[in-house]
Write a protein that holds these residues in place. Sequence first.
Motif, PDB file in Angstrom:
ATOM      1  N   GLY A 149      86.814 -20.345 118.276  1.00 44.33           N
ATOM      2  CA  GLY A 149      87.196 -19.294 119.192  1.00 44.33           C
ATOM      3  C   GLY A 149      87.568 -17.989 118.507  1.00 44.33           C
ATOM      4  N   THR A 150      87.447 -17.925 117.196  1.00 47.26           N
ATOM      5  CA  THR A 150      87.747 -16.697 116.464  1.00 47.26           C
ATOM      6  C   THR A 150      86.486 -15.847 116.374  1.00 47.26           C
ATOM      7  N   ARG A 151      86.698 -14.546 116.319  1.00 49.25           N
ATOM      8  CA  ARG A 151      85.546 -13.652 116.263  1.00 49.25           C
ATOM      9  C   ARG A 151      84.894 -13.708 114.887  1.00 49.25           C
ATOM     10  N   ALA A 152      83.617 -13.982 114.858  1.00 46.72           N
ATOM     11  CA  ALA A 152      82.857 -14.069 113.613  1.00 46.72           C
ATOM     12  C   ALA A 152      81.840 -12.944 113.559  1.00 46.72           C
ATOM     13  N   LEU A 153      81.466 -12.562 112.346  1.00 45.18           N
ATOM     14  CA  LEU A 153      80.386 -11.606 112.173  1.00 45.18           C
ATOM     15  C   LEU A 153      79.066 -12.335 112.381  1.00 45.18           C
TER      16      LEU A 153
END
Length: 258
Positions: free
Chosen positions: A18-22
């Motif tokens: 759920g974390t923003r990834a590139l």
Amino acid sequence: MAHNMDSSRAASGLGAAGTRALTVAALDPVPIFREGLSALVHRTPGLRWLGHAATHHAALQLCDQLRPNIVIVDSGLDPNCHLIRLLCDGDPALVVIVLVRDSQRTPGFLSTAVAAGAHATVPRSADPRRVTEAIRRAHTDRRYVDPALASLTARPKRHTTAPNGQPAAQGNRPQMPLSRREYQVLQLVAEGLENSAIAKVLYLSVETVRTHVKSILRKLSARDRTHAVTTAFRSGILIARPDDAVDPTTEIRTSQTR
């Protein structure tokens, strides 16, 4: 072509936790290289693989549809940097990293890539650690040159000014008279596709394709489609497929179609 994907996840760029990834995509005609990039991205925290494209028009479609944060471009696929320029013009937020083949490790190519909008240049033979470093640094600083290429890129600048105050010429940067869509159409014309087939590939009407073809002929001062393709190859607008490329049966692959 393969277009199946989880569009909400692709748009949000959220990783498994759920974390923003590139989000990362590759534009490379060589299967072993793009498989290696895919594996590298999959095992690197904070990065998420979106997919790859193997031709210019497929690359433009991939970036239009999936909107990656980072795109890694094989210099052999774009030796004149026309694709890089079209990608950067189409999405100013996109970060373009060029993996430079030995044949393009020259000041001329590197300055042209930077002038076209590339944010990072890395040798294609670089080890995985240096590639991930380039991804992170390019995203953070929007400018990164691998140490192995530093001596070749000491002088070129994105914008230079002549003594009279006017912008100086950017080396031998080839001109691109065509729009983004016209470039895609011309690529497909060069592959032998008729207007109806081009319309299906690009999700356009046949009449729209005809309009683009007429514009291409006018801009290239070409008598017909064959003459346009010949002129485009001679002027460097189109390039021959790299020697180590394969003829892809599906030009776009996303992470959900593996």
